[in-house]
Scaffold this motif. Structure first.
Motif, PDB file in Angstrom:
ATOM      1  N   GLY A 197       4.629  -4.773  -0.052  1.00  0.00           N
ATOM      2  CA  GLY A 197       3.600  -5.147   0.439  1.00  0.00           C
ATOM      3  C   GLY A 197       2.284  -4.920  -0.028  1.00  0.00           C
ATOM      4  N   LEU A 198       2.219  -3.591  -0.323  1.00  0.00           N
ATOM      5  CA  LEU A 198       1.020  -3.056  -0.962  1.00  0.00           C
ATOM      6  C   LEU A 198       0.617  -3.969  -2.505  1.00  0.00           C
ATOM      7  N   GLN A 199       1.747  -3.940  -3.262  1.00  0.00           N
ATOM      8  CA  GLN A 199       1.460  -4.741  -4.397  1.00  0.00           C
ATOM      9  C   GLN A 199       1.086  -6.187  -4.236  1.00  0.00           C
ATOM     10  N   ARG A 200       1.509  -6.761  -3.230  1.00  0.00           N
ATOM     11  CA  ARG A 200       1.203  -8.286  -2.589  1.00  0.00           C
ATOM     12  C   ARG A 200      -0.108  -8.563  -2.466  1.00  0.00           C
ATOM     13  N   MET A 201      -0.655  -7.766  -1.567  1.00  0.00           N
ATOM     14  CA  MET A 201      -1.832  -7.743  -0.881  1.00  0.00           C
ATOM     15  C   MET A 201      -2.961  -6.949  -1.921  1.00  0.00           C
ATOM     16  N   ASN A 202      -2.440  -6.417  -3.031  1.00  0.00           N
ATOM     17  CA  ASN A 202      -3.345  -5.564  -3.981  1.00  0.00           C
ATOM     18  C   ASN A 202      -4.036  -4.359  -3.473  1.00  0.00           C
ATOM     19  N   LEU A 203      -3.275  -3.703  -2.620  1.00  0.00           N
ATOM     20  CA  LEU A 203      -4.123  -2.599  -1.844  1.00  0.00           C
ATOM     21  C   LEU A 203      -3.687  -1.257  -2.700  1.00  0.00           C
ATOM     22  N   PRO A 204      -4.644  -0.489  -2.522  1.00  0.00           N
ATOM     23  CA  PRO A 204      -4.289   0.801  -3.395  1.00  0.00           C
ATOM     24  C   PRO A 204      -3.528   2.029  -2.773  1.00  0.00           C
TER      25      PRO A 204
END
Ligand SMILES: Nc1ncnc2c1ncn2[C@@H]1O[C@H](COP(=O)(O)OP(=O)(O)O)[C@@H](O)[C@H]1O
Ligand SMILES: N[C@@H](CCC(=O)OP(=O)(O)O)C(=O)O
Length: 475
Positions: free
Chosen positions: A62-69
């Protein structure tokens, strides 16, 4: 006859942590690791083994999909990311397994599902209609998937898991899953190749522990306080807890590296070789145990006396959802082996919290005042079948012995009239059990003879309100 070092087909649960699924910094899926896992699982299946994969990684993906650090701190933030990532994660697995023609099935669990749903099945209580209903839902689905040749891929249902029903980490989830399905092995694959005396990422002098036969003894010999990657949950500590649960249920538990998943084969082979008969019984071609190389791993040996009955499981593992307050007579009776760990409504004086039928509950008594338990004189003492004021029988009376003359409303009025309200502060836990009725129903029939259950509840699947009770603190 030469014996296969792979041994007989067995049931294997493989748990893969987030640190092995996505890159710690970029959060991109570690495709080479995932592909090797898929090849290993398919090869294990072709040898006749049944394999369940417990896959973390929903939040990471999910972090990668939303480009969150970084992982959000809030529960709702994590729930949202798990919702985003889980679909992509399972699609990724389906894609990889699909290339080798291996069907998969997604199983998302919460602790509530396990305690309500699965335990009757685990310890063979299917005759009990209440737990039987529940078992149909989840464990039987995993068993069905396995018998269909499908690889179940399990994760926690993070998006709907609130703290009360959360496993919180997939190490515990995988341990309970492996106990549930009576697995032979639980492999915790992670970014280190075993348990060390200290975190090997921080302390280069840390030594690997090869075998753990006593979890309580090992706790004083290792340091697990530092966490690993910023994405994992719980580090080594939750793996030790998982090993405690799984080995307690008879499951050999292994921590090893996810970078060499094919080692699952050689580790099983190695441990089978140790169980082989003495050298003189070996057939030509069999190697002696010592001749097999030992792949790096830590093995936690299963308990020689695994918990086989639901009572022990209930008292140790399940998260209790509420409490049933019993009187001193019931406490005395339940402490005797002959009681069979079953509580009648007559011995109940109150209920604390809300729980559903099938859930684990605390069995509690009123807190002693100045060292003496205060006997509760409430509605029950004046109720039908309460022969002695202030005391309620824990023996079922025959229907003829009960006051069949009382109308349902009279019973309900009497029940409501003097029922004492308890809070957690008023009571002290003496044991645990599994509820056969929900909290509202038990509260409705508290103090009554079991023959009133059909009249009060409209049905009575069991004359006992709580079963599988283990009393840990006798009177
Ligand atoms: N005594 C120890 N032995 C081995 N690893 C340890 C120890 N104490 C802490 N760790 C850390 O635990 C980490 C593995 O846990 P975790 O990050 O939660 O992995 P996963 O995502 O696979 O569950 C390792 O990377 C390591 O840094
Ligand atoms: N259920 C969460 C993983 C929780 C967890 O225990 O993670 P890990 O310590 O990496 O096995 C997810 O899918 O992101």
């Amino acid at each position: 006859m030469a014996r296969s070092r792979q041994g007989p087909p067995c049931t294997i649960v493989i748990k893969l942590g987030t640190s092995s699924i996505v890159h710690e910094k970029t959060h991109q899926p570690l495709l080479s690791v995932l592909s090797s896992i898929v090849e290993t699982v398919v090869n294990l299946r072709s040898e006749g083994h049944k394999v369940v994969l417990v896959s973390s990684g929903a939040i990471g993906v999910g972090l990668q999909r939303m480009n969150l650090p970084a992982k959000p701190k809030s529960v709702s933030g994590k729930q949202a990311l798990a919702a985003i990532g889980q679909g992509r994660l399972i699609a990724l697995w389906d894609d990889l397994f699909g290339h080798l023609g291996q069907p998969i099935g997604q199983v998302l669990l919460t602790r509530g599902d396990i305690s309500d749903v699965c335990l009757g099945y685990i310890y063979g209580l299917w005759q009990n209609s209440l737990t039987c209903f529940a078992l149909l839902v989840s464990v039987s689905a995993i068993s069905e998937l396995l018998s269909m040749g499908v690889v179940p891929i399990v994760n926690e249902n993070d998006t709907v898991s609130v703290s009360e029903i959360k496993f919180g980490d997939n190490d515990t989830l995988s341990a309970i899953t492996s106990s549930m399905i009576h697995a032979d092995y639980l492999f915790l694959l992670t970014d280190v190749d075993g348990l060390y005396t200290a975190n090997p990422r921080k302390d280069p002098s840390a030594k690997q522990i090869e075998e753990v036969t006593s979890i309580s003894a090992i706790r004083s010999q290792v340091s697990t306080t530092t966490l690993g990657s910023s994405l994992g949950t719980g580090g080594m500590e939750t793996k030790i807890i998982a090993a405690e649960i799984a080995t307690g249920a008879g499951v050999t538990t292994i921590i090893t590296s996810s970078k060499r998943p094919e080692n699952v084969f050689s580790i099983i082979e190695y441990h089978n070789s140790l169980k082989m008969p003495s050298p003189q019984d070996h057939s030509p071609g069999d190697e002696s145990p010592s001749s097999l190389p030992r792949p790096p791993h830590t093995v936690f040996t299963p308990s020689p006396t695994p918990m086989k009955d639901l009572k022990s499981w209930t008292s140790h593992t399940l998260h209790p959802s509420g409490s049933v307050v019993i009187d001193s007579g019931a406490h005395r009776v339940l402490s005797k082996r002959e009681s069979g760990g079953r509580l009648l409504s007559a011995g109940v004086v109150g209920v604390v919290g809300a729980f559903a039928s099938g859930q684990a509950v605390r069995v509690v008594i009123r807190k002693p005042v100045n060292g003496t338990v205060v006997e509760v004189a409430s509605a029950h003492s004046t109720r039908p079948n309460s022969p002695i004021p202030g005391h309620v029988s824990t023996k079922p009376l025959s229907r003829s012995g009960s006051s069949g003359d009382l109308s349902r409303d009279e019973l309900r009025n009497e029940n409501n009239a003097e029922t004492e309200q308890f809070t957690d502060e008023d009571v002290v836990e003496v044991g645990r059990g599994l509820a056969n009725y929900n909290s509202a129903q038990i509260s409705k029939v508290q103090g009554l003879n079991s023959s009133f259950l059909p009249q009060m509840l409209g049905y009575a699947d069991s004359e006992y309100v709580v079963e599988n009770i283990t009393i840990r603190t006798p009177p």
